[in-house]
Scaffold this motif. Structure first.
Motif, PDB file in Angstrom:
ATOM      1  N   ILE A   1      67.523  60.159  17.081  1.00  0.00           N
ATOM      2  CA  ILE A   1      68.199  61.210  16.312  1.00  0.00           C
ATOM      3  C   ILE A   1      67.195  62.348  16.152  1.00  0.00           C
ATOM      4  CG2 ILE A   1      69.332  61.826  14.170  1.00  0.00           C
ATOM      5  CD1 ILE A   1      69.956  58.870  13.777  1.00  0.00           C
ATOM      6  N   VAL A   2      67.458  63.504  16.793  1.00  0.00           N
ATOM      7  CA  VAL A   2      66.567  64.668  16.749  1.00  0.00           C
ATOM      8  C   VAL A   2      67.194  65.691  15.822  1.00  0.00           C
ATOM      9  CG1 VAL A   2      65.418  66.463  18.064  1.00  0.00           C
ATOM     10  CG2 VAL A   2      65.752  64.199  19.079  1.00  0.00           C
ATOM     11  N   VAL A   3      66.401  66.119  14.792  1.00  0.00           N
ATOM     12  CA  VAL A   3      66.901  67.014  13.752  1.00  0.00           C
ATOM     13  C   VAL A   3      65.991  68.242  13.704  1.00  0.00           C
ATOM     14  CG1 VAL A   3      67.475  67.217  11.319  1.00  0.00           C
ATOM     15  CG2 VAL A   3      67.739  65.023  12.462  1.00  0.00           C
ATOM     16  N   SER A   4      66.624  69.415  13.512  1.00  0.00           N
ATOM     17  CA  SER A   4      65.824  70.628  13.375  1.00  0.00           C
ATOM     18  C   SER A   4      65.000  70.552  12.091  1.00  0.00           C
ATOM     19  CB  SER A   4      66.732  71.852  13.365  1.00  0.00           C
ATOM     20  OG  SER A   4      67.534  71.865  12.196  1.00  0.00           O
ATOM     21  N   GLN A   5      63.879  71.308  12.084  1.00  0.00           N
ATOM     22  CA  GLN A   5      62.981  71.272  10.938  1.00  0.00           C
ATOM     23  C   GLN A   5      63.682  71.741   9.675  1.00  0.00           C
ATOM     24  OE1 GLN A   5      59.772  70.079  11.030  1.00  0.00           O
ATOM     25  NE2 GLN A   5      59.882  70.233   8.801  1.00  0.00           N
TER      26      GLN A   5
ATOM     27  N   ASN B   1      74.668  75.868  19.438  1.00  0.00           N
ATOM     28  CA  ASN B   1      73.885  75.706  20.678  1.00  0.00           C
ATOM     29  C   ASN B   1      72.633  74.875  20.409  1.00  0.00           C
ATOM     30  OD1 ASN B   1      75.714  77.270  22.073  1.00  0.00           O
ATOM     31  ND2 ASN B   1      74.630  79.184  21.636  1.00  0.00           N
ATOM     32  N   LEU B   2      71.999  75.107  19.251  1.00  0.00           N
ATOM     33  CA  LEU B   2      70.781  74.368  18.932  1.00  0.00           C
ATOM     34  C   LEU B   2      71.070  72.874  18.791  1.00  0.00           C
ATOM     35  CD1 LEU B   2      67.827  74.237  18.160  1.00  0.00           C
ATOM     36  CD2 LEU B   2      68.458  74.812  15.795  1.00  0.00           C
ATOM     37  N   ALA B   3      72.175  72.506  18.112  1.00  0.00           N
ATOM     38  CA  ALA B   3      72.525  71.089  17.983  1.00  0.00           C
ATOM     39  C   ALA B   3      72.777  70.457  19.342  1.00  0.00           C
ATOM     40  CB  ALA B   3      73.745  70.930  17.078  1.00  0.00           C
ATOM     41  N   SER B   4      73.456  71.211  20.241  1.00  0.00           N
ATOM     42  CA  SER B   4      73.736  70.686  21.575  1.00  0.00           C
ATOM     43  C   SER B   4      72.439  70.474  22.361  1.00  0.00           C
ATOM     44  CB  SER B   4      74.669  71.643  22.311  1.00  0.00           C
ATOM     45  OG  SER B   4      74.891  71.216  23.633  1.00  0.00           O
ATOM     46  N   ARG B   5      71.496  71.433  22.259  1.00  0.00           N
ATOM     47  CA  ARG B   5      70.236  71.311  23.005  1.00  0.00           C
ATOM     48  C   ARG B   5      69.388  70.161  22.440  1.00  0.00           C
ATOM     49  NH1 ARG B   5      72.963  73.941  25.701  1.00  0.00           N
ATOM     50  NH2 ARG B   5      72.649  76.048  26.497  1.00  0.00           N
ATOM     51  N   LEU B   6      69.380  69.993  21.113  1.00  0.00           N
ATOM     52  CA  LEU B   6      68.620  68.886  20.525  1.00  0.00           C
ATOM     53  C   LEU B   6      69.202  67.553  20.951  1.00  0.00           C
ATOM     54  CD1 LEU B   6      68.105  70.218  16.876  1.00  0.00           C
ATOM     55  CD2 LEU B   6      66.414  70.096  18.729  1.00  0.00           C
ATOM     56  N   CYS B   7      70.528  67.469  21.088  1.00  0.00           N
ATOM     57  CA  CYS B   7      71.164  66.230  21.547  1.00  0.00           C
ATOM     58  C   CYS B   7      70.757  65.934  22.986  1.00  0.00           C
ATOM     59  CB  CYS B   7      72.682  66.345  21.420  1.00  0.00           C
ATOM     60  SG  CYS B   7      73.576  64.911  22.047  1.00  0.00           S
TER      61      CYS B   7
ATOM     62  N   LEU C   1      63.689  74.958  24.487  1.00  0.00           N
ATOM     63  CA  LEU C   1      65.097  74.737  24.777  1.00  0.00           C
ATOM     64  C   LEU C   1      65.692  75.935  25.488  1.00  0.00           C
ATOM     65  CD1 LEU C   1      66.181  73.275  21.327  1.00  0.00           C
ATOM     66  CD2 LEU C   1      65.429  72.030  23.360  1.00  0.00           C
ATOM     67  N   LYS C   2      66.652  75.670  26.339  1.00  0.00           N
ATOM     68  CA  LYS C   2      67.333  76.716  27.077  1.00  0.00           C
ATOM     69  C   LYS C   2      68.116  77.590  26.104  1.00  0.00           C
ATOM     70  CE  LYS C   2      70.722  77.440  30.762  1.00  0.00           C
ATOM     71  NZ  LYS C   2      71.635  76.770  31.739  1.00  0.00           N
ATOM     72  N   GLY C   3      67.940  78.931  26.286  1.00  0.00           N
ATOM     73  CA  GLY C   3      68.641  79.872  25.424  1.00  0.00           C
ATOM     74  C   GLY C   3      67.858  80.265  24.200  1.00  0.00           C
ATOM     75  N   PHE C   4      66.662  79.663  23.974  1.00  0.00           N
ATOM     76  CA  PHE C   4      65.848  80.005  22.823  1.00  0.00           C
ATOM     77  C   PHE C   4      64.487  80.484  23.329  1.00  0.00           C
ATOM     78  CE2 PHE C   4      68.495  78.445  19.413  1.00  0.00           C
ATOM     79  CZ  PHE C   4      69.347  77.589  20.071  1.00  0.00           C
ATOM     80  N   SER C   5      64.038  81.643  22.818  1.00  0.00           N
ATOM     81  CA  SER C   5      62.822  82.289  23.344  1.00  0.00           C
ATOM     82  C   SER C   5      61.555  81.636  22.822  1.00  0.00           C
ATOM     83  CB  SER C   5      62.833  83.776  22.975  1.00  0.00           C
ATOM     84  OG  SER C   5      62.924  83.930  21.558  1.00  0.00           O
ATOM     85  N   HIS C   6      61.624  80.924  21.683  1.00  0.00           N
ATOM     86  CA  HIS C   6      60.445  80.323  21.094  1.00  0.00           C
ATOM     87  C   HIS C   6      60.628  78.816  21.013  1.00  0.00           C
ATOM     88  CE1 HIS C   6      58.932  84.284  19.977  1.00  0.00           C
ATOM     89  NE2 HIS C   6      60.143  84.578  19.460  1.00  0.00           N
TER      90      HIS C   6
END
Length: 822
Positions: free
Chosen positions: A760-764, A746-752, A784-789
């Motif tokens: 190119i957006v990459v998680s820390q 889900n995180l990869a999809s939201r970053l895209c 991001l949607k679905g993430f509280s922080h």
């Protein structure tokens, strides 16, 4: 009459010996010639077949050696294509390669400065700094990519070095030492016969492999004639030579072109031609048997012929003494019996007229002399017919004696050709003048000619006056040559006409009956000569055909048995291979439903890897990418144009996914999801994912420019996340997929979704594993949607390796990336 008796015995012994010697000599000559030809053809066929079989085996062995060296080169090249950052990882790759290729005895890694960085042998492994910059083999590798060194020997074992340059930016090479002991197994499997041999030699004439246990590897065999011919420039293949003991052998060779080696198959001549000796014994036995049969037959035939001749001679002697009451008893049923009847008739006539016809004594004496001459002529003709089967030797004698007895001017003998229905001149006597030359009578048609009429009636035809006779071809020729009368006697047998005997006179007049009868006797002799010649030709031809058919049947039977055995072996081998391949194909089909082809092939080829598809938890890197503005583009464009854009887009990114060994998890429309480190573990999975994303962005930059020229406004965004997920199969038996479930997807999809075109957006967390290899720019934490922080993230600007070799290029790419971001 003692003197007469002595002369008769001498002649009888001479005639008897001549008959026996002639018949025996003829039979022995025919058998000897036939045996010699059979031995020669058998030798040629055996030699050709054996050399051809060895040449096929040499060709097959050379191809197997080339294939084996190509497989080793491919296996070595596989480890040089992988980019490995540490020596320990390189050591692991080398260890795996040596497990897969038993022929490799040593692997050496040479770095960009020409120094040995790693050495791994089957005993120990060590690193060092030995300077190998002057290694000529490594210099060749830098230019060619792959280089083969010369063959060296240790403890009589041959070794070959193969150097392969590393692909990519890593200036290094791998040098593998190959133990060539496996070559002896290859040539041993292909050995011909129990005493034949197969060997492999290098360009210096040294022995690399041999199927003979007594041979010592490394020996110099360049002095052998067949090896010296191959080592010339250019190589010259020979079919014969000698072995190490100097014994003659048959040789067939083929070159292993890529390595300059030669494969030789040898067979001792004594073994190859053993069957020729058996054939010699059989022919000798046949000649001995023929000699015995010929001697017995000739003695019987000579005695049967001499008995009536002796009776005729004895009768003639008594008639000369005035005993006219004596009758000669000859019951042979042939011309000799006719001659004895003529003697008896002559004796009766003499007895009737002797008392009161003193005036006729002189005439009868002349008749007797004529009869004696005729008898001598018949004897000479009979001897010629019995002593030779050659028409060219018999017919001249018949024609000469007929001309002498008849006191005619010319005698012609014709042979008949039933296919063309014409008479061809076979012999001519008494025609010398150019106007009446024999060439004028060379051929006479049977139709409407006196020769054809005589052949049809089976009786002699006498023409006393040619000028008064009906027109026919022979009349015109005879009158033109100055002849006035002709006698034609047909030559017949049970099958029809054989030819004709023609007597020509320059004076007109009737032909006496006794002369016609005598000519019929001569005609019988000519018929016998023609029948004997034809029978001999037919028997000789049938004998040759029978011998050829017998050899052909034996060869075909041997070939059929060999093909039957090969077919049985092939059927058993084919059944095992088909059963195994069907199982492998079923496994590959089931795996390719949800895995990349190279992953499916790896799992199918490796026993025990099916467990990789079972559900389990693992850290993975997830790459999610899609096209910006694609929904609006599909609404405003034709479906065909939309499908064309999708095909170009999928082709561009699909090749990169497979190159970096990613697993294509989802492929729906313009959205693509790629997993790294599942199902196959990759130690540098995040590094692969980020580097692939940079190359995707560069490839899509060129593609979006192309679309822009076609009027399409499309962009490309990528999101990358690192984390743990549950990996495994989902679906049912007829439709399975390989999926990853967890927040990381889900995180990869939201970053895209947050990425701008070309970004190119990459998680820390993902960036932390590749920060030494990539240049990035921090961005504000993303809600991001679905993430509280808020989620910290960075933008990847460009990819760089740990070295600064391409610093200028990286600066240029950084400026371009900054321009896209703005």
């Amino acid at each position: 009459m003692p003197g007469v008796t002595t002369i008769t015995r001498v002649r009888r012994r001479g005639l008897f010996a001549k008959y026996v010697t002639s018949l025996v000599g003829l039979v022995v000559f025919v058998l000897a010639v036939n045996g010699a030809l059979e031995i020669w053809f058998s030798y040629r066929q055996t030699r050709t077949a054996l050399i051809g079989a060895m040449a096929e085996k040499a060709e097959a062995t050379a191809r197997r050696i080339e294939q084996a060296m190509t497989d080793l080169e491919r296996q070595i090249s596989r480890v040089t294509r992988a980019s490995v950052p540490t020596l320990e990882q390189r050591r692991a790759d080398y260890t795996l390669l040596m497990q897969q290729a038993p022929a490799i005895s040593q692997l050496v890694l040479i770095d960009g400065q020409g120094r040995e960085a790693l050495r791994l042998t089957r005993a120990t492994g060590a690193t060092g700094a030995e300077d190998v910059a002057h290694d000529q083999q490594l210099a060749q590798t830098a230019d060619k990519g792959v280089s083969f060194g010369g063959v060296s020997f240790r403890n009589r074992r041959p070794f070959l070095k193969i150097a392969v340059a590393h692909s990519g930016r890593e200036p290094a090479a791998t040098v593998a030492e190959i133990d060539l002991q496996f070559l002896s197994v290859l040539v041993g499997d292909a050995q011909t016969g129990k005493v034949g041999a197969a060997v492999v030699i290098d360009p210096q004439g040294r022995l690399l492999a041999s199927s003979r246990e007594a041979d010592t590897l490394g020996d110099d065999v360049a002095g052998l004639r067949q090896v010296a011919a191959l080592l010339r420039t250019p190589p010259q293949a020979v079919s014969s030579g000698q072995d190490g003991d100097g014994e003659p052998v048959l040789v067939a060779s083929r070159q292993v072109a890529r390595l300059g080696w030669f494969v030789l198959f040898e067979q001792p001549r004594s073994q190859a031609f053993a069957s020729i000796g058996d054939l010699l014994l059989r022919i000798a036995g046949l000649i001995a048997l023929g000699l015995i049969v010929a001697i017995v037959a000739s003695m019987i035939l000579a005695r049967r012929m001499l008995v009536p001749i002796d009776a005729l001679r004895a009768g003639a002697s008594r008639l000369g003494d005035g005993d006219f009451g004596q009758r000669i008893e000859v019951r042979t049923g042939d011309e000799l019996e006719d001659l004895s009847d003529q003697f008896n008739n002559m004796a009766g006539q003499l007895q009737e007229t002797y008392a009161g016809l003193e005036s006729k004594v002189e005439e009868r004496t002349r008749d007797l002399e004529q009869s004696i001459n005729e008898l001598k002529a018949l004897e000479e003709v009979g001897r010629a017919v019995a002593s030779s089967l050659d028409l060219d030797a018999v017919l001249p004698t018949v024609a000469a004696r007929a001309l002498e007895i008849t006191r005619a001017d010319a005698v012609l003998i014709f042979s008949y050709d039933p296919m063309r229905r014409r008479f061809d001149l076979a012999e001519a006597k008494g025609i010398d003048a150019p106007a009446g030359g024999a060439a004028a009578y060379a051929s006479i048609d049977a139709d409407d000619s006196v020769l054809g009429d005589a052949a049809n009636s089976g009786q002699p035809i006498a023409v006393p006056d040619l000028s008064a006779a009906p027109d026919h071809p022979l009349k015109e020729l005879a009158l033109a040559a100055g002849f006035a009368s002709v006698l034609v006697v047909p030559l017949l047998d049970q099958h029809g006409a054989l030819g004709a005997l023609v007597v020509l006179r320059r004076s007109a007049g009737d032909f006496p009956d006794n002369l016609i009868g005598l000519m019929r006797t001569f005609a019988h002799q000519s018929e016998l000569a023609m029948r004997n010649a034809r029978l001999f030709h037919e028997v000789d031809q049938k004998g040759r055909e029978l011998a050829s058919a017998h050899d052909t049947v034996q060869q075909q039977a041997a070939k059929l048995q060999e093909q039957t055995d090969q077919l049985k072996n092939w059927n058993r081998s084919l059944e095992d291979r088909v059963e195994k391949q069907l199982g492998e194909i079923e496994r590959i089909r089931r795996l390719e439903r949800f895995l990349a082809p190279q992953v499916a092939q790896l799992i199918a080829a490796s026993d025990g890897h099916d467990a990789l598809l079972d559900s389990h938890r693992r850290e993975v890197t997830v790459v999610f990418c899609d096209l910006r503005g694609f929904t609006a583009f599909t609404e405003a464009s034709e479906p065909e144009e939309a499908m064309k854009v999708l095909r170009e887009y999928h082709a561009a990114i699909g090749e990169l996914v497979f190159r970096y060994e990613g697993t294509l998890d989802r492929f729906a429309g313009d959205g693509v999801m790629v997993l790294f480190n599942a199902p196959i573990a990759l130690p540098d999975h995040t590094r692969r994912a980020v580097k692939m994303a940079v190359e995707m962005r560069d490839a899509l930059d060129a593609l979006t420019d192309k679309w822009r020229h076609r009027g399409h406004s499309l962009g490309f965004g990528i999101g990358i996340a690192l984390g743990y997920a549950t990996i495994g199969q989902v679906g049912f038996e007829k439709r399975l997929e390989y999926a990853a479930i967890g927040s990381v997807t889900n995180l990869a999809s939201r970053l895209c979704a947050e990425a701008a075109p070309g970004q190119i957006v990459v998680s820390q967390r993902a960036y932390g594993t590749v920060e030494n290899c990539a240049e990035a720019r921090p961005i504000e934490p993303l809600t991001l949607k679905g993430f509280s922080h808020p989620i910290p993230a960075v933008e990847i600007l460009l990819w760089r390796e740990t070295s600064d070799v391409d610093a200028d290029t990286n600066d240029t790419r950084a400026a371009a990336s900054a321009g896209r971001a703005s």
